[in-house]
Design a protein around this motif. Structure first.
Motif, short mmCIF file in Angstrom:
data_model
loop_
_atom_site.label_atom_id
_atom_site.label_comp_id
_atom_site.label_asym_id
_atom_site.label_seq_id
_atom_site.Cartn_x
_atom_site.Cartn_y
_atom_site.Cartn_z
N GLY A 23 1.26 -1.06 0.08
CA GLY A 23 -0.21 -0.09 0.20
C GLY A 23 0.42 1.05 0.20
O GLY A 23 2.24 0.85 0.25
N ARG A 112 -5.11 6.55 2.28
CA ARG A 112 -4.04 5.36 2.21
C ARG A 112 -4.97 4.53 1.70
O ARG A 112 -6.00 4.35 1.63
CB ARG A 112 -3.84 4.84 4.04
CG ARG A 112 -3.54 3.38 4.13
CD ARG A 112 -2.13 3.76 4.76
NE ARG A 112 -1.26 2.43 4.71
CZ ARG A 112 -0.29 2.23 3.76
NH1 ARG A 112 0.26 3.29 2.91
NH2 ARG A 112 0.72 1.58 4.23
N GLN A 114 -5.08 0.60 -0.11
CA GLN A 114 -4.15 -0.76 0.97
C GLN A 114 -4.48 -1.29 -0.23
O GLN A 114 -5.83 -2.08 -0.91
CB GLN A 114 -4.57 -0.92 1.84
CG GLN A 114 -5.48 -0.64 2.20
CD GLN A 114 -5.62 -0.22 4.03
OE1 GLN A 114 -4.46 0.16 4.73
NE2 GLN A 114 -6.83 -0.81 4.17
#
Length: 123
Positions: A23, A112, A114
């Motif tokens: 990620g 983020r 991922q």
């Protein structure tokens, strides 16, 4: 004799490989963030093979607005969502590294990304 050997190698090159990509944090809208590049594993016989189809998947927080691409050294393809498949890279060399690219849409907070995965079918 040589023709038979070449045909045998062409047949052996049909297959697929899959990978997970680490990620990353996407923090800018004016500059894309690239994931780690991934290449076919040594066990995949991709010499002289071409990509047929690529399936992808990634995750980010609900409500985040990102632009996403799947990139081959010769071309990047815009991804319409967090999962799907594309034939837009069909015919490109299958032994080249691939990576994801992401950019925030204007006004978005850092995100983020991922759960990045891809499956590459080649022939």
């Amino acid at each position: 004799m040589l023709l038979i050997a070449q045909l045998g190698n062409a047949h052996a090159a049909t297959g697929s490989w899959s990978t997970q990509v680490p990620g990353l944090m996407v923090a800018m809208s004016d500059r894309a963030s690239a994931s780690q590049e991934v290449a076919p594993p040594a066990a995949a016989n991709v010499q002289a093979a071409q990509i047929e189809r690529v399936q992808w998947q990634f995750q980010h927080s609900p409500g985040a607005l990102l632009s996403a691409w799947l990139c081959h050294p010769e071309q990047c393809v815009a991804l319409p969502g967090m999962r799907g498949s594309t034939r837009a890279l069909a015919g490109r060399t299958a032994d080249a590294p691939l990576h994801f690219r992401f950019a925030l849409r204007p006004g978005q907070r850092p995100v983020r990304v991922q759960g990045l995965q891809m499956i590459v079918n080649y022939q």
